[in-house]
Design an enzyme around this catalytic site. Structure first.
Site, PDB file in Angstrom:
ATOM      1  N   HIS A 132      -4.271 -22.140  17.373  1.00 20.56           N
ATOM      2  CA  HIS A 132      -3.204 -22.757  18.157  1.00 20.56           C
ATOM      3  C   HIS A 132      -1.982 -21.841  18.276  1.00 20.56           C
ATOM      4  O   HIS A 132      -1.419 -21.670  19.367  1.00 20.56           O
ATOM      5  CB  HIS A 132      -2.805 -24.095  17.534  1.00 20.56           C
ATOM      6  CG  HIS A 132      -2.248 -25.068  18.511  1.00 20.56           C
ATOM      7  ND1 HIS A 132      -2.406 -26.430  18.398  1.00 20.56           N
ATOM      8  CD2 HIS A 132      -1.517 -24.888  19.634  1.00 20.56           C
ATOM      9  CE1 HIS A 132      -1.817 -27.041  19.408  1.00 20.56           C
ATOM     10  NE2 HIS A 132      -1.260 -26.124  20.171  1.00 20.56           N
ATOM     11  N   TYR A 153      -2.315 -32.452  18.480  1.00 18.61           N
ATOM     12  CA  TYR A 153      -1.963 -33.432  19.501  1.00 18.61           C
ATOM     13  C   TYR A 153      -2.320 -34.855  19.072  1.00 18.61           C
ATOM     14  O   TYR A 153      -1.837 -35.818  19.653  1.00 18.61           O
ATOM     15  CB  TYR A 153      -2.717 -33.177  20.809  1.00 18.61           C
ATOM     16  CG  TYR A 153      -2.517 -31.839  21.458  1.00 18.61           C
ATOM     17  CD1 TYR A 153      -1.416 -31.037  21.173  1.00 18.61           C
ATOM     18  CD2 TYR A 153      -3.444 -31.370  22.388  1.00 18.61           C
ATOM     19  CE1 TYR A 153      -1.253 -29.808  21.786  1.00 18.61           C
ATOM     20  CE2 TYR A 153      -3.285 -30.136  23.005  1.00 18.61           C
ATOM     21  CZ  TYR A 153      -2.195 -29.362  22.693  1.00 18.61           C
ATOM     22  OH  TYR A 153      -2.054 -28.151  23.303  1.00 18.61           O
TER      23      TYR A 153
END
Length: 354
Positions: A158, A51
């Site tokens: 992730h 991110y």
């Protein structure tokens, strides 16, 4: 009214850890917005290397401590995630150290030698249905701190995937199955070294969880997946409850960025009808629904009023009839990894069941 005290905590893992049931997603938030969230009462922050939100969150935490919004870092529950570029055993510990506060020289040299790359991994930012991709050479090349904390509360894989070619879409030859056993050994080492208090996963189907559970010495504490009233994940949530894995919902309104123009969940007639009956917002109804499913959630907003509203989902409940009506909504998944990484068989297989 101290909103931080209103938010219940849930137990995760086998080491007695707890986590605030509502967190703040950080994928596109500024340090100023994150600081506002801390001041308002958020104590759980969901970040990720991909991110690009670790450094801004670190800045917000430092400012919050300086301004007295919190007395110590220990008041916060901070998560981050292992990106697919680092899904190899010898890269896991260097990756979490990069996320925390140590330099990443060792990680850089391994990546350059293995993949002959000079650029950093991806920051994935979704603008409604369109992803923009940004390479950030300086962010990886320069030895600098990110979160500036000594440990994470939760470190997650992730995606159950390894990437070796950094292009979008990723060429088929750049996508690889993740070696579950060796990568999870790296995750367990992170916990044993005290770099994180708990380890977990994100975007894992029941099939992937079963594979992981069969080889894990430390079982995953959390599975973070897309979940909202029109993507209810009933079978996966039931399986996780049986196995003692807590579920956290991302995109709890049905999209990464909430907008009545493009958000099927918040804009649905049923949600709006129920919100009106309870004198609540549509977002509050979605979050309350999640809470009543026994999961935690990480909504995201940079608007201070909505930040406050999203914490105020306690002290009232949905009726049995309302819950039953939710169960009748047609299902619609909004986030597909194949939409930005490429429609390859491996990705489509990973997406099954999540």
């Amino acid at each position: 009214m101290d909103l931080a005290l209103m938010v219940p905590k849930v137990s995760i893992g086998s080491n007695g850890g707890t986590m605030p049931v509502i967190g703040m997603g950080t994928a596109s938030l500024s340090p100023e917005a994150m600081l506002d969230a801390i001041r308002i009462g958020y104590r759980h922050f969901d970040s990720a290397f991909a991110y690009g939100s670790e450094q801004p969150l670190g800045e917000a935490i430092a400012q919050a401590l300086q301004l007295g919004h919190i007395k110590s870092r220990d008041e916060l529950f901070i998560t981050s995630k292992l990106w697919c570029s680092f899904a190899e055993k010898d890269l896991v510990v260097p990756a979490i150290k990069k996320s925390l506060e140590e330099t990443c020289d060792g990680l850089i040299s391994i990546l350059k030698k293995r993949y002959c790359i000079t650029f950093g991994p991806l920051i994935l930012l979704k603008n409604f249905q369109k992803f923009t991709i940004k390479f950030f050479e300086k962010g990886l090349e320069e030895p600098k701190s990110n979160l500036k904390v000594e440990y994470l509360d939760l470190f997650m894989i992730h995606w159950p995937l390894r990437i070796s070619i950094h292009e979008i879409p990723v060429p088929k030859q750049g996508l690889h199955p993740m070696d579950m056993k060796s990568v999870w050994e790296g995750m367990e080492e992170c916990q044993n070294l005290g770099l994180t208090k708990a380890i977990g996963v994100s975007n894992f189907s029941r099939k992937k969880l079963e594979e992981l559970i069969s080889i894990a010495k430390i079982p995953p504490a959390v599975n973070q997946v897309e979940m909202h009233p029109i993507w209810r994940q009933e079978e996966l949530v039931d399986f996780c409850k049986i196995k003692g894995i807590h579920v956290t919902a991302y995109s709890p309104f049905g999209a990464i960025k909430t907008s009545k123009r493009n958000n099927q969940t918040v804009a649905s007639n049923l949600v709006e009808e129920i919100a009106k009956a309870h004198d609540k917002t549509s977002a509050q109804v979605c979050l309350r629904w999640l809470y009543e499913q026994g999961v935690s959630m990480v909504p995201q907003s940079g608007n201070k009023e909505r930040m406050k509203e999203n914490l105020m989902i306690f002290g009232w409940a949905l009726s049995g009839e309302e819950l039953n009506r939710f169960s009748q909504l047609p299902q619609h998944k909004t986030l597909h990894a194949s939409s930005f990484l490429g429609s390859h068989d491996l990705l489509l297989e990973i997406e099954e069941g999540i």
